[in-house]
Design a protein around this motif. Sequence first.
Motif, PDB file in Angstrom:
ATOM      1  N   MET A 168     -38.874  17.616  14.653  1.00  0.00           N
ATOM      2  CA  MET A 168     -40.386  17.528  14.719  1.00  0.00           C
ATOM      3  C   MET A 168     -40.688  18.230  16.221  1.00  0.00           C
ATOM      4  N   SER A 169     -39.612  18.011  17.016  1.00  0.00           N
ATOM      5  CA  SER A 169     -39.820  18.297  18.446  1.00  0.00           C
ATOM      6  C   SER A 169     -40.103  19.589  18.754  1.00  0.00           C
ATOM      7  N   THR A 170     -39.622  20.564  17.729  1.00  0.00           N
ATOM      8  CA  THR A 170     -39.916  22.042  17.893  1.00  0.00           C
ATOM      9  C   THR A 170     -41.324  22.568  17.314  1.00  0.00           C
ATOM     10  N   ILE A 171     -41.890  21.542  16.672  1.00  0.00           N
ATOM     11  CA  ILE A 171     -43.200  22.069  15.984  1.00  0.00           C
ATOM     12  C   ILE A 171     -44.544  21.485  17.124  1.00  0.00           C
ATOM     13  N   SER A 172     -45.316  22.239  17.190  1.00  0.00           N
ATOM     14  CA  SER A 172     -46.332  22.078  18.186  1.00  0.00           C
ATOM     15  C   SER A 172     -47.347  21.242  17.342  1.00  0.00           C
ATOM     16  N   PRO A 173     -48.005  20.311  18.149  1.00  0.00           N
ATOM     17  CA  PRO A 173     -49.129  19.579  17.574  1.00  0.00           C
ATOM     18  C   PRO A 173     -50.562  20.349  16.960  1.00  0.00           C
ATOM     19  N   VAL A 174     -50.421  21.839  17.423  1.00  0.00           N
ATOM     20  CA  VAL A 174     -51.421  22.595  16.926  1.00  0.00           C
ATOM     21  C   VAL A 174     -51.146  22.818  15.412  1.00  0.00           C
ATOM     22  N   ASN A 229     -42.097   8.305  15.693  1.00  0.00           N
ATOM     23  CA  ASN A 229     -40.779   8.534  16.457  1.00  0.00           C
ATOM     24  C   ASN A 229     -39.955   9.727  16.043  1.00  0.00           C
ATOM     25  N   CYS A 230     -40.827  10.876  16.094  1.00  0.00           N
ATOM     26  CA  CYS A 230     -40.241  12.057  15.561  1.00  0.00           C
ATOM     27  C   CYS A 230     -40.298  13.137  16.656  1.00  0.00           C
ATOM     28  N   SER A 231     -40.469  12.475  17.769  1.00  0.00           N
ATOM     29  CA  SER A 231     -40.367  13.305  19.166  1.00  0.00           C
ATOM     30  C   SER A 231     -41.369  14.665  19.074  1.00  0.00           C
ATOM     31  N   VAL A 232     -42.399  14.228  18.602  1.00  0.00           N
ATOM     32  CA  VAL A 232     -43.533  15.071  18.612  1.00  0.00           C
ATOM     33  C   VAL A 232     -43.938  15.122  20.114  1.00  0.00           C
ATOM     34  N   ARG A 233     -44.338  16.617  20.547  1.00  0.00           N
ATOM     35  CA  ARG A 233     -44.767  16.659  21.842  1.00  0.00           C
ATOM     36  C   ARG A 233     -45.767  17.746  22.109  1.00  0.00           C
ATOM     37  N   GLY A 234     -46.630  17.396  22.937  1.00  0.00           N
ATOM     38  CA  GLY A 234     -47.826  18.403  23.624  1.00  0.00           C
ATOM     39  C   GLY A 234     -48.993  17.471  23.419  1.00  0.00           C
ATOM     40  N   ILE A 235     -50.124  18.355  23.268  1.00  0.00           N
ATOM     41  CA  ILE A 235     -51.251  17.586  23.126  1.00  0.00           C
ATOM     42  C   ILE A 235     -51.772  17.419  21.686  1.00  0.00           C
ATOM     43  N   PHE A 236     -52.429  16.280  21.390  1.00  0.00           N
ATOM     44  CA  PHE A 236     -52.535  16.066  19.919  1.00  0.00           C
ATOM     45  C   PHE A 236     -54.115  16.526  19.710  1.00  0.00           C
ATOM     46  N   PRO A 237     -54.265  17.315  18.719  1.00  0.00           N
ATOM     47  CA  PRO A 237     -55.578  18.054  18.361  1.00  0.00           C
ATOM     48  C   PRO A 237     -56.567  16.950  17.955  1.00  0.00           C
ATOM     49  N   ILE A 238     -57.642  16.870  18.536  1.00  0.00           N
ATOM     50  CA  ILE A 238     -58.550  15.531  18.524  1.00  0.00           C
ATOM     51  C   ILE A 238     -59.151  15.887  17.005  1.00  0.00           C
ATOM     52  N   ASN A 239     -59.309  17.144  16.682  1.00  0.00           N
ATOM     53  CA  ASN A 239     -60.239  17.245  15.263  1.00  0.00           C
ATOM     54  C   ASN A 239     -59.359  16.327  14.161  1.00  0.00           C
ATOM     55  N   ILE A 240     -58.086  16.002  14.400  1.00  0.00           N
ATOM     56  CA  ILE A 240     -57.380  15.418  13.344  1.00  0.00           C
ATOM     57  C   ILE A 240     -58.154  14.083  13.071  1.00  0.00           C
ATOM     58  N   THR A 264     -47.310   6.226  23.121  1.00  0.00           N
ATOM     59  CA  THR A 264     -47.461   7.686  23.313  1.00  0.00           C
ATOM     60  C   THR A 264     -48.115   8.005  24.815  1.00  0.00           C
ATOM     61  N   LYS A 265     -48.715   9.075  25.121  1.00  0.00           N
ATOM     62  CA  LYS A 265     -49.373   9.523  26.440  1.00  0.00           C
ATOM     63  C   LYS A 265     -50.772   9.542  26.269  1.00  0.00           C
ATOM     64  N   PHE A 266     -51.404   8.938  25.352  1.00  0.00           N
ATOM     65  CA  PHE A 266     -52.827   8.967  25.380  1.00  0.00           C
ATOM     66  C   PHE A 266     -53.297   8.461  26.367  1.00  0.00           C
ATOM     67  N   GLN A 267     -54.429   9.076  26.733  1.00  0.00           N
ATOM     68  CA  GLN A 267     -55.161   8.886  28.288  1.00  0.00           C
ATOM     69  C   GLN A 267     -56.651   8.844  28.220  1.00  0.00           C
ATOM     70  N   LEU A 315     -44.232   6.013  19.196  1.00  0.00           N
ATOM     71  CA  LEU A 315     -43.127   6.380  19.908  1.00  0.00           C
ATOM     72  C   LEU A 315     -42.867   7.895  19.890  1.00  0.00           C
ATOM     73  N   ASN A 316     -43.868   8.343  20.291  1.00  0.00           N
ATOM     74  CA  ASN A 316     -43.650   9.988  20.593  1.00  0.00           C
ATOM     75  C   ASN A 316     -44.106  10.120  22.109  1.00  0.00           C
ATOM     76  N   SER A 317     -43.024   9.693  22.936  1.00  0.00           N
ATOM     77  CA  SER A 317     -43.372   9.465  24.309  1.00  0.00           C
ATOM     78  C   SER A 317     -43.907  10.662  25.143  1.00  0.00           C
ATOM     79  N   ASN A 318     -43.781  11.869  24.208  1.00  0.00           N
ATOM     80  CA  ASN A 318     -44.310  13.088  25.272  1.00  0.00           C
ATOM     81  C   ASN A 318     -45.490  13.697  24.621  1.00  0.00           C
ATOM     82  N   LEU A 319     -46.171  12.705  23.505  1.00  0.00           N
ATOM     83  CA  LEU A 319     -47.364  13.477  23.090  1.00  0.00           C
ATOM     84  C   LEU A 319     -48.657  12.809  23.980  1.00  0.00           C
ATOM     85  N   THR A 320     -49.309  13.558  24.243  1.00  0.00           N
ATOM     86  CA  THR A 320     -50.626  13.331  24.928  1.00  0.00           C
ATOM     87  C   THR A 320     -51.943  13.681  24.166  1.00  0.00           C
ATOM     88  N   GLY A 321     -53.002  13.163  24.484  1.00  0.00           N
ATOM     89  CA  GLY A 321     -54.250  13.311  23.816  1.00  0.00           C
ATOM     90  C   GLY A 321     -55.243  12.141  24.208  1.00  0.00           C
TER      91      GLY A 321
END
Length: 159
Positions: free
Chosen positions: A1-7, A23-34, A72-75, A47-53
């Motif tokens: 999953m780390s190679t798949i963009s949250p987009v 815990n799939c190593s998803v990274r990037g910005i999580f799309p708010i429309n989800i 995660t890195k939600f902020q 446990l997707n420590s490189n996922l922000t949103g």
Amino acid sequence: MSTISPVFLTNLSSTLTSLSPYNCSVRGIFPINIFHLPNLRSLSLSLNSNLTGTLPKTNWTGPLVSLVVHRTKFQGAIPVSVGNLTSMYSLDLSDNQFTGSVPPTLGNLYCLSSLALGGINLNLDFEIFAQLKNLESLELSQNLTVMLPNNGNCSFPRL
């Protein structure tokens, strides 16, 4: 999953009821429309420590009953709109980068049985919990400033 963009997740069907890339190593910005998918009931991004949103600030309603963004890195601020999710029974925002105060509308989540807010630098007025009579699990560890009521008039029959 780390190679798949949250987009990519924005292409999911509006009939989706559960999404759990735990815990799939998803990274990037999580799309708010989800968060606005009309049938989404359960969302676990833990446990997707490189996922922000961020969480939706407006128009956040729907059938969501379980939201877990632990480690995660939600902020940003926890929005007032979280109080619109009155069917929510499990909410875990722990170990993130949320700031500010826990909104008083959190007290609108009457069905809430599990709440985790630990590891966040937040201010919290404990009286918010006075309406949460169904709480069975409450986690408030680390970095949380809690204002306790002067009269001690909070009871949690199931906690």
